[in-house]
Design a protein around this motif. Structure first.
Motif, short mmCIF file in Angstrom:
data_model
loop_
_atom_site.label_atom_id
_atom_site.label_comp_id
_atom_site.label_asym_id
_atom_site.label_seq_id
_atom_site.Cartn_x
_atom_site.Cartn_y
_atom_site.Cartn_z
N UNK A 1 0.83 -1.21 0.00
CA UNK A 1 0.00 0.00 0.00
C UNK A 1 0.86 1.25 0.00
N UNK A 2 0.38 2.27 -0.70
CA UNK A 2 0.97 3.61 -0.62
C UNK A 2 -0.06 4.54 0.00
N UNK A 3 0.32 5.25 1.06
CA UNK A 3 -0.56 6.22 1.71
C UNK A 3 0.09 7.59 1.57
N UNK A 4 -0.63 8.55 0.98
CA UNK A 4 -0.06 9.89 0.83
C UNK A 4 -0.37 10.73 2.07
N UNK A 5 0.51 11.69 2.35
CA UNK A 5 0.31 12.56 3.52
C UNK A 5 0.21 11.78 4.80
N UNK A 6 1.15 10.85 4.99
CA UNK A 6 1.00 9.88 6.09
C UNK A 6 1.94 10.16 7.27
N UNK A 7 2.57 11.33 7.28
CA UNK A 7 3.48 11.61 8.39
C UNK A 7 2.75 12.02 9.67
N UNK A 8 1.46 12.34 9.55
CA UNK A 8 0.71 12.74 10.75
C UNK A 8 -0.78 12.53 10.49
N UNK A 9 -1.56 12.80 11.54
CA UNK A 9 -3.01 12.81 11.40
C UNK A 9 -3.62 11.50 10.94
N UNK A 10 -4.64 11.63 10.10
CA UNK A 10 -5.40 10.46 9.65
C UNK A 10 -4.53 9.55 8.77
N UNK B 1 -15.26 14.29 11.78
CA UNK B 1 -14.56 15.45 12.33
C UNK B 1 -13.49 14.95 13.32
N UNK B 2 -12.26 14.94 12.85
CA UNK B 2 -11.17 14.25 13.54
C UNK B 2 -10.13 15.25 14.06
N UNK B 3 -9.68 15.04 15.26
CA UNK B 3 -8.71 15.95 15.89
C UNK B 3 -7.34 15.80 15.24
N UNK B 4 -7.01 16.75 14.34
CA UNK B 4 -5.70 16.77 13.67
C UNK B 4 -5.27 18.22 13.49
N UNK B 5 -4.07 18.41 12.95
CA UNK B 5 -3.57 19.75 12.64
C UNK B 5 -4.52 20.53 11.72
N UNK B 6 -5.22 19.79 10.87
CA UNK B 6 -6.11 20.39 9.87
C UNK B 6 -7.14 21.34 10.49
N UNK B 7 -7.60 21.01 11.70
CA UNK B 7 -8.63 21.82 12.36
C UNK B 7 -8.17 22.28 13.75
N UNK B 8 -6.84 22.39 13.92
CA UNK B 8 -6.33 22.82 15.22
C UNK B 8 -6.72 21.85 16.33
N UNK C 1 -10.79 10.53 17.19
CA UNK C 1 -9.35 10.30 17.19
C UNK C 1 -8.90 9.97 15.76
N UNK C 2 -7.61 10.16 15.45
CA UNK C 2 -7.13 9.76 14.12
C UNK C 2 -7.41 8.28 13.82
#
Ligand code: NAP
Length: 245
Positions: free
Chosen positions: A8-17, A200-207, A213-214
Protein backbone atom coordinates in the motif's frame (compact mmCIF):
# COMPACT_ATOMS: atom_id res chain seq x y z
CA UNK A 1 5.19 -9.42 -2.88
CA UNK A 2 5.94 -13.04 -3.60
CA UNK A 3 4.30 -14.25 -0.36
CA UNK A 4 1.03 -12.50 -1.18
CA UNK A 5 1.57 -9.60 1.22
CA UNK A 6 -0.34 -6.57 -0.03
CA UNK A 7 1.57 -3.37 -0.81
CA UNK A 8 0.00 0.00 0.00
CA UNK A 9 0.97 3.61 -0.62
CA UNK A 10 -0.56 6.22 1.71
CA UNK A 11 -0.06 9.89 0.83
CA UNK A 12 0.31 12.56 3.52
CA UNK A 13 1.00 9.88 6.09
CA UNK A 14 3.48 11.61 8.39
CA UNK A 15 0.71 12.74 10.75
CA UNK A 16 -3.01 12.81 11.40
CA UNK A 17 -5.40 10.46 9.65
CA UNK A 18 -2.83 9.34 7.05
CA UNK A 19 -0.44 8.26 9.79
CA UNK A 20 -3.24 6.28 11.47
CA UNK A 21 -4.17 4.68 8.12
CA UNK A 22 -0.53 3.68 7.57
CA UNK A 23 -0.28 2.25 11.07
CA UNK A 24 -3.61 0.43 10.79
CA UNK A 25 -2.77 -1.16 7.45
CA UNK A 26 0.70 -2.20 8.64
CA UNK A 27 -0.85 -3.73 11.77
CA UNK A 28 -3.05 -5.81 9.45
CA UNK A 29 -0.02 -7.24 7.65
CA UNK A 30 0.13 -4.84 4.71
CA UNK A 31 3.53 -3.65 3.49
CA UNK A 32 3.09 0.11 3.83
CA UNK A 33 4.90 2.85 1.95
CA UNK A 34 4.43 5.96 4.07
CA UNK A 35 4.30 8.96 1.73
CA UNK A 36 5.40 12.31 3.15
CA UNK A 37 6.79 15.40 1.47
CA UNK A 38 9.18 16.52 4.20
CA UNK A 39 12.22 14.32 4.90
CA UNK A 40 12.48 15.13 8.61
CA UNK A 41 8.75 14.68 9.26
CA UNK A 42 8.80 11.47 7.22
CA UNK A 43 11.66 9.86 9.11
CA UNK A 44 10.20 10.98 12.46
CA UNK A 45 6.93 9.22 11.57
CA UNK A 46 8.71 6.05 10.40
CA UNK A 47 10.81 6.05 13.60
CA UNK A 48 7.76 6.62 15.79
CA UNK A 49 6.04 3.62 14.23
CA UNK A 50 9.21 1.52 14.48
CA UNK A 51 9.34 2.32 18.21
CA UNK A 52 5.86 0.76 18.47
CA UNK A 53 7.05 -2.30 16.57
CA UNK A 54 5.27 -1.27 13.35
CA UNK A 55 7.52 -1.43 10.27
CA UNK A 56 6.76 0.90 7.35
CA UNK A 57 8.95 2.31 4.58
CA UNK A 58 9.05 6.08 4.08
CA UNK A 59 8.88 7.54 0.56
CA UNK A 60 9.38 11.20 -0.35
CA UNK A 61 6.15 12.30 -1.99
CA UNK A 62 4.78 15.80 -2.60
CA UNK A 63 1.54 15.30 -4.50
CA UNK A 64 2.05 18.64 -6.27
CA UNK A 65 5.57 17.75 -7.44
CA UNK A 66 5.59 15.53 -10.55
CA UNK A 67 9.24 14.55 -10.07
CA UNK A 68 8.64 13.06 -6.61
CA UNK A 69 5.54 11.25 -7.91
CA UNK A 70 7.57 9.74 -10.77
CA UNK A 71 10.34 8.74 -8.34
CA UNK A 72 7.87 6.95 -6.06
CA UNK A 73 6.25 5.14 -9.01
CA UNK A 74 9.69 3.97 -10.19
CA UNK A 75 10.62 2.91 -6.66
CA UNK A 76 7.40 0.92 -6.17
CA UNK A 77 7.88 -0.71 -9.59
CA UNK A 78 11.47 -1.71 -8.79
CA UNK A 79 10.79 -2.84 -5.23
CA UNK A 80 7.41 -4.55 -5.61
CA UNK A 81 6.48 -4.71 -9.29
CA UNK A 82 2.93 -3.71 -8.43
CA UNK A 83 0.75 -1.72 -6.03
CA UNK A 84 -2.30 -3.25 -4.33
CA UNK A 85 -3.66 -0.27 -2.37
CA UNK A 86 -3.46 3.46 -3.01
CA UNK A 87 -4.80 5.76 -0.31
CA UNK A 88 -4.98 9.37 -1.53
CA UNK A 89 -5.10 11.01 1.89
CA UNK A 90 -2.96 14.18 1.60
CA UNK A 91 -5.12 17.27 1.82
CA UNK A 92 -5.18 20.90 2.89
CA UNK A 93 -8.03 23.22 3.88
CA UNK A 94 -6.67 26.61 2.77
CA UNK A 95 -7.27 29.96 4.45
CA UNK A 96 -10.22 32.35 4.71
CA UNK A 97 -9.44 34.09 1.39
CA UNK A 98 -11.25 31.18 -0.31
CA UNK A 99 -14.56 32.48 1.11
CA UNK A 100 -17.11 33.23 -1.62
CA UNK A 101 -17.06 36.96 -2.30
CA UNK A 102 -13.47 37.41 -1.14
CA UNK A 103 -12.03 36.75 -4.60
CA UNK A 104 -9.17 34.57 -3.37
CA UNK A 105 -8.78 32.37 -6.43
CA UNK A 106 -5.07 31.89 -5.78
CA UNK A 107 -5.96 30.09 -2.55
CA UNK A 108 -8.67 28.06 -4.29
CA UNK A 109 -6.10 26.95 -6.88
CA UNK A 110 -3.62 26.01 -4.14
CA UNK A 111 -6.25 23.84 -2.43
CA UNK A 112 -7.25 22.21 -5.72
CA UNK A 113 -3.58 21.53 -6.54
CA UNK A 114 -3.31 19.25 -3.50
CA UNK A 115 -6.84 17.90 -3.01
CA UNK A 116 -7.82 17.33 -6.66
CA UNK A 117 -4.90 17.59 -9.12
CA UNK A 118 -2.59 15.92 -6.58
CA UNK A 119 -4.94 12.94 -6.39
CA UNK A 120 -5.17 12.75 -10.18
CA UNK A 121 -1.40 13.03 -10.63
CA UNK A 122 -0.61 10.32 -8.07
CA UNK A 123 -3.37 8.02 -9.35
CA UNK A 124 -2.27 8.43 -12.99
CA UNK A 125 1.32 7.58 -12.04
CA UNK A 126 0.31 4.55 -9.95
CA UNK A 127 -2.31 3.17 -12.33
CA UNK A 128 0.07 0.90 -14.29
CA UNK A 129 1.25 -0.59 -10.98
CA UNK A 130 -2.31 -0.95 -9.65
CA UNK A 131 -3.29 -2.77 -12.85
CA UNK A 132 -0.57 -5.34 -12.09
CA UNK A 133 -2.28 -6.21 -8.78
CA UNK A 134 -4.74 -9.11 -8.62
CA UNK A 135 -7.43 -6.75 -7.29
CA UNK A 136 -6.31 -3.28 -6.37
CA UNK A 137 -8.18 -0.78 -4.19
CA UNK A 138 -8.08 3.01 -4.41
CA UNK A 139 -9.34 5.04 -1.46
CA UNK A 140 -9.76 8.79 -1.75
CA UNK A 141 -10.00 10.55 1.60
CA UNK A 142 -12.72 13.12 1.04
CA UNK A 143 -15.12 14.91 3.36
CA UNK A 144 -18.86 15.21 3.72
CA UNK A 145 -18.35 19.00 3.47
CA UNK A 146 -18.09 18.25 -0.26
CA UNK A 147 -21.53 16.59 -0.38
CA UNK A 148 -23.72 18.45 -2.88
CA UNK A 149 -26.79 16.95 -1.22
CA UNK A 150 -25.78 18.55 2.04
CA UNK A 151 -24.69 21.87 0.50
CA UNK A 152 -28.01 22.24 -1.27
CA UNK A 153 -30.21 21.17 1.66
CA UNK A 154 -32.93 23.79 2.30
CA UNK A 155 -31.68 24.29 5.85
CA UNK A 156 -28.11 24.80 4.60
CA UNK A 157 -26.91 21.41 5.77
CA UNK A 158 -24.87 20.67 8.85
CA UNK A 159 -22.40 23.49 8.15
CA UNK A 160 -25.14 26.09 7.64
CA UNK A 161 -23.50 28.55 10.01
CA UNK A 162 -20.17 28.45 8.13
CA UNK A 163 -19.49 30.94 5.34
CA UNK A 164 -19.71 29.62 1.76
CA UNK A 165 -16.24 28.58 0.60
CA UNK A 166 -14.93 27.99 -2.92
CA UNK A 167 -11.83 25.98 -2.06
CA UNK A 168 -11.94 23.10 0.40
CA UNK A 169 -15.59 21.94 0.09
CA UNK A 170 -15.62 22.36 -3.69
CA UNK A 171 -12.33 20.47 -3.99
CA UNK A 172 -13.90 17.55 -2.11
CA UNK A 173 -16.97 17.68 -4.37
CA UNK A 174 -14.60 17.44 -7.34
CA UNK A 175 -12.78 14.58 -5.63
CA UNK A 176 -16.10 12.70 -5.60
CA UNK A 177 -16.29 13.05 -9.37
CA UNK A 178 -12.65 12.02 -9.73
CA UNK A 179 -13.48 8.92 -7.67
CA UNK A 180 -16.45 8.10 -9.92
CA UNK A 181 -14.44 8.54 -13.12
CA UNK A 182 -11.60 6.29 -11.95
CA UNK A 183 -14.12 3.72 -10.72
CA UNK A 184 -15.64 3.74 -14.22
CA UNK A 185 -12.21 3.48 -15.87
CA UNK A 186 -11.01 0.44 -13.91
CA UNK A 187 -14.28 -1.39 -13.19
CA UNK A 188 -13.42 -4.00 -15.85
CA UNK A 189 -10.05 -4.61 -14.16
CA UNK A 190 -11.52 -5.52 -10.78
CA UNK A 191 -10.16 -2.39 -9.10
CA UNK A 192 -12.53 -0.93 -6.50
CA UNK A 193 -12.41 2.85 -6.11
CA UNK A 194 -14.22 4.63 -3.29
CA UNK A 195 -14.23 7.92 -1.40
CA UNK A 196 -14.45 8.09 2.38
CA UNK A 197 -15.22 10.68 5.02
CA UNK A 198 -13.25 10.23 8.25
CA UNK A 199 -15.60 12.45 10.27
CA UNK A 200 -14.56 15.45 12.33
CA UNK A 201 -11.17 14.25 13.54
CA UNK A 202 -8.71 15.95 15.89
CA UNK A 203 -5.70 16.77 13.67
CA UNK A 204 -3.57 19.75 12.64
CA UNK A 205 -6.11 20.39 9.87
CA UNK A 206 -8.63 21.82 12.36
CA UNK A 207 -6.33 22.82 15.22
CA UNK A 208 -7.21 19.50 16.91
CA UNK A 209 -10.82 20.64 17.38
CA UNK A 210 -12.29 17.43 15.94
CA UNK A 211 -14.15 15.07 18.25
CA UNK A 212 -12.77 11.84 16.76
CA UNK A 213 -9.35 10.30 17.19
CA UNK A 214 -7.13 9.76 14.12
CA UNK A 215 -7.63 6.01 14.63
CA UNK A 216 -11.43 6.46 14.45
CA UNK A 217 -11.01 8.70 11.40
CA UNK A 218 -8.77 6.12 9.71
CA UNK A 219 -11.11 3.16 10.22
CA UNK A 220 -13.32 3.65 7.15
CA UNK A 221 -10.31 4.20 4.87
CA UNK A 222 -8.72 0.99 6.16
CA UNK A 223 -11.98 -0.91 5.61
CA UNK A 224 -12.26 0.36 2.02
CA UNK A 225 -8.56 -0.41 1.37
CA UNK A 226 -9.13 -4.04 2.35
CA UNK A 227 -12.49 -4.63 0.62
CA UNK A 228 -13.21 -8.15 -0.59
CA UNK A 229 -13.61 -8.84 -4.32
CA UNK A 230 -17.38 -8.32 -4.19
CA UNK A 231 -17.09 -5.01 -2.34
CA UNK A 232 -18.60 -1.74 -3.58
CA UNK A 233 -17.03 0.66 -6.03
CA UNK A 234 -17.82 4.26 -7.03
CA UNK A 235 -19.21 4.89 -3.54
CA UNK A 236 -18.78 7.44 -0.75
CA UNK A 237 -18.69 5.99 2.77
CA UNK A 238 -18.26 6.88 6.39
CA UNK A 239 -18.49 4.75 9.51
CA UNK A 240 -22.29 4.81 9.34
CA UNK A 241 -22.49 3.60 5.72
CA UNK A 242 -23.11 5.46 2.47
CA UNK A 243 -22.74 9.25 2.37
CA UNK A 244 -24.94 11.14 -0.11
CA UNK A 245 -22.81 12.67 -2.88
P1 NAP B 1 -3.34 16.81 8.69
O1 NAP B 1 -3.04 16.26 10.05
O2 NAP B 1 -3.12 18.26 8.43
O3 NAP B 1 -2.52 15.93 7.64
C1 NAP B 1 -2.49 16.27 6.28
C2 NAP B 1 -1.37 15.49 5.62
O4 NAP B 1 -1.33 15.88 4.24
C3 NAP B 1 0.00 15.82 6.21
O5 NAP B 1 0.78 14.65 6.23
C4 NAP B 1 0.56 16.82 5.22
O6 NAP B 1 1.98 16.86 5.18
C5 NAP B 1 0.01 16.21 3.94
N1 NAP B 1 0.13 17.11 2.80
C6 NAP B 1 -0.31 18.38 2.65
N2 NAP B 1 0.06 18.86 1.45
C7 NAP B 1 0.75 17.87 0.84
C8 NAP B 1 1.41 17.74 -0.41
N3 NAP B 1 1.44 18.75 -1.29
N4 NAP B 1 2.01 16.58 -0.71
C9 NAP B 1 2.00 15.55 0.17
N5 NAP B 1 1.43 15.60 1.37
C10 NAP B 1 0.81 16.76 1.70
O7 NAP B 1 -4.84 16.55 8.27
P2 NAP B 1 -5.83 15.29 8.40
O8 NAP B 1 -7.00 15.75 9.19
O9 NAP B 1 -5.09 14.08 8.84
O10 NAP B 1 -6.30 15.15 6.89
C11 NAP B 1 -6.12 13.99 6.11
C12 NAP B 1 -7.23 13.93 5.08
O11 NAP B 1 -8.48 13.79 5.75
C13 NAP B 1 -7.35 15.18 4.21
O12 NAP B 1 -7.60 14.81 2.87
C14 NAP B 1 -8.56 15.90 4.79
O13 NAP B 1 -9.21 16.72 3.86
C15 NAP B 1 -9.41 14.73 5.21
N6 NAP B 1 -10.43 15.04 6.22
C16 NAP B 1 -10.07 15.41 7.47
C17 NAP B 1 -11.05 15.69 8.41
C18 NAP B 1 -10.74 16.11 9.82
O14 NAP B 1 -11.68 16.42 10.58
N7 NAP B 1 -9.46 16.12 10.24
C19 NAP B 1 -12.41 15.57 8.06
C20 NAP B 1 -12.74 15.18 6.77
C21 NAP B 1 -11.73 14.91 5.85
P3 NAP B 1 2.82 18.00 5.98
O15 NAP B 1 2.90 17.55 7.42
O16 NAP B 1 4.13 17.98 5.28
O17 NAP B 1 2.08 19.30 5.83
Amino acid sequence: MADGTKVALVTGANKGIGYAIARGLAARGVEVLLGARDAARRSAAVDRLAAEGVAVHGVGLDVTDPSTIAEVAAFVGDRHGRLDILVNNAGITGDETQTAGAGGLAEVRRVFDVNVFGVMAVTEAMLPLLLRSAGARIVNVSSSVGSLSDMTAPDGGYLAEMPAMLGYPVSKTALGAVTAQYAKHVRKDGILVNAVCPGYTATDLNGFAGDRTPEQGAAIAIEMALLPEDGPTAGFFDDAGRVAW
